[in-house]
Structures are given as C-alpha cells and as structure tokens.
Scaffold this motif. Structure first.
Motif: not given
Length: 298
Positions: A135-139, A196-202, A237-243
């Motif tokens: 999964d994206d989070w695990a990557v 996916r937003a977190l993965l792309v950002q990283a 702050d760029k990914v509010p749901a994650a925050r």
C-alpha cells in the motif's frame, strides 16, 4: 513509524515518514557523541506530576540526551508512559507485515511519474523493498526507513530504547498509550487519495530527505520547540486529513489520558514523539487551553 520493530510515528511527507515512523528503522553505524537537551514540559498539581518529554525514536549513536532535567525526571518518575509498550513494539513488525500488502500489486511507475518516480528510485537505490506489492502508506514507511538508515539514525539509540532500558533496570512499570495495531491502522485507514498525496510529496522531495531529517534531529537536540513546530506544520498542513488522523486526533486522546491520570497521585514520565508536544495542537497547548498549568521543565 519492519526490520527492527515498528511505530507510527517530516519534511514534505518525507519528514512525516521519518519522524512519525522511525521505530521501523534498522540499526546503523556509530557517530561521535552529540549533546542533546530535548524539550520537556511538566503539568502538576499538589500530588501528581507528569513530565512530557519530546522524543526522537531514532538517533545517531552516541547521542547524549538523558542528563540535566531529563535525568531528574527519570529518577523521580514512578512509571513510564510511551506511545507503545515494549510488548506492543515487539508485535508491531508482524502487524506491519499483515497490513502493508496491497490486495493486488500495482507498479510504482503507475503510481508515480516524473520527478516523483525519480525520487522514489533514488531512495530505493539498489535494494528493492517491494514497493509494487505494498500500500502507498507502507511504501512511505519503507522510504522513511531507507532515508534514516542513510542518515545513520538508529532506534537502538533512540530515546524510547534508552528509557525502556532505564525503567526496566529500575523495576518501574512501562505502559503504552496505543497498541501497535491501532497505530498502524492510522495509516491503513487513510483514504487512498491522502495516502497517494503523502507518497508523491515524499518522493518529489527525496533529494533533500536526508538533510531534512538531520536538521530536524538537530532542532530536537537544541530543544527548539518553535523550529520543530514549523517543520511539522509546514508538512502536514499540506495534507489536512493526514494531520488530523496522525497528529491532532491522537494529541487529543493523549491529552485526555493526561487529564485522567492527574486524578491519581504519583509521578509519571510520558515520552512521545516530539512533534506531538509542539505547536497549537500539541499536548501541552491542549492542556493549557483547558486550564492546566503547564511549564517548560527543560
């Protein structure tokens, strides 16, 4: 934040991976001794004293963080409260292996393109960590692990490892605020777009990942709460749901635990990731907003 154990645990998503998930990291090479005086707060009443120490889960070997007021708090505390108890930490790797796989493989080149794909490949290097099957989070977790390895940060030298050894030697109880499954499910249950937003950002910011992690470690070593708050805020702050899921909601639950614990006498050392204790939605700020007297103890 798994080879060495798991916790969940920032710059542009890469800090998020490295700072919230660093207990996933494997041990690394030694470095010269580094003096650190991390930030710590105290909330107390007539018969209850709760020290709140901001931790880095993985540190360079030789980091000297347990002197000064921290040493006093360790000696005074009747019990230690971590994010994960030693038992839960030991179980985290198996739970990660259970939750991390995708239901069907998806090639990384189908998830990332351009600079993001190049950044991912640069972090992956010659050691393929099976991203297509995760999964994206695990990557994202695996990327954070690789970055911290290259920065020579080790969970064996992290604050939690040192505190656990000290309290076990003293025969004092150690508990956890969360279970390993609960902690990992914070990521597993993020909606696909947020993952996916977190993965792309990283991945897009991979070139600076190692230097950013080291800069965050340096801010922690100085006890610079404002710098740490800036790092945390500018990223999530760029990914509010994650925050909300990974920081704010957890801080609210941990604040509620502190309030309940204040009803019983004793001295507690609560040690959690430093990002949870800084900023307007950090645990000290939440407690202060509810009328508790919170002071900076170091």
């Amino acid at each position: 934040m798994t080879p060495a154990g798991t916790a969940i645990p920032k710059t542009k998503g890469r800090r998020l991976a490295a700072a919230l998930l660093p207990l996933l990291l494997a041990a690394c090479q030694t470095q010269p001794e580094v003096e650190a005086r991390p930030a710590m707060w105290l909330v107390e009443d007539a018969d209850t004293h709760i020290y709140m120490l901001g931790t880095m889960h993985a540190l360079p070997a030789g980091t000297d963080w347990d002197r000064g007021k921290v040493a006093d708090a360790i000696g005074a505390a009747d019990e230690l409260m971590l994010e994960l108890s030693p038992r839960e930490l030991a179980a985290a790797g198996e739970i990660f292996r259970e939750l991390a796989p995708r239901s069907a493989p998806l090639a990384m080149k189908a998830r990332l393109s351009g600079p993001a794909l190049a950044g991912y490949r640069a972090i992956e290097g010659d050691g393929d960590f099976g991203g297509d099957t995760l999964d994206d989070w695990a990557v994202l977790v695996q990327m954070g692990q690789r970055v911290a390895q290259r920065a020579e940060l080790s969970p064996a030298d992290g604050v939690e490892a040192g505190l656990t050894a000290a309290f076990q030697k003293a025969g004092k109880p150690i508990s956890g605020l969360e279970s390993a499954r609960t902690q990992l499910m914070l990521f597993e249950t993020l909606d696909p777009a947020t993952q996916r937003a977190l993965l792309v950002q990283a991945a897009e910011n991979a070139a600076h990942a190692q230097s950013d992690v080291l800069a965050m470690t340096a801010a922690w070593s100085r006890g610079d709460a404002d710098a740490l708050a800036k790092v945390v805020n500018e990223d999530v702050d760029k990914v509010p749901a994650a925050r909300k899921a990974i920081i704010t909601d957890r801080n609210g639950r941990w604040t509620a635990w502190v309030k309940r614990r204040m009803d019983r006498p004793g001295t507690v050392l609560m040690a959690v990731g430093a990002g949870h204790l800084v900023g307007d939605d950090g645990v000290p700020a939440m407690l202060a907003a509810e009328g508790y007297r919170v002071v900076r103890a170091q």
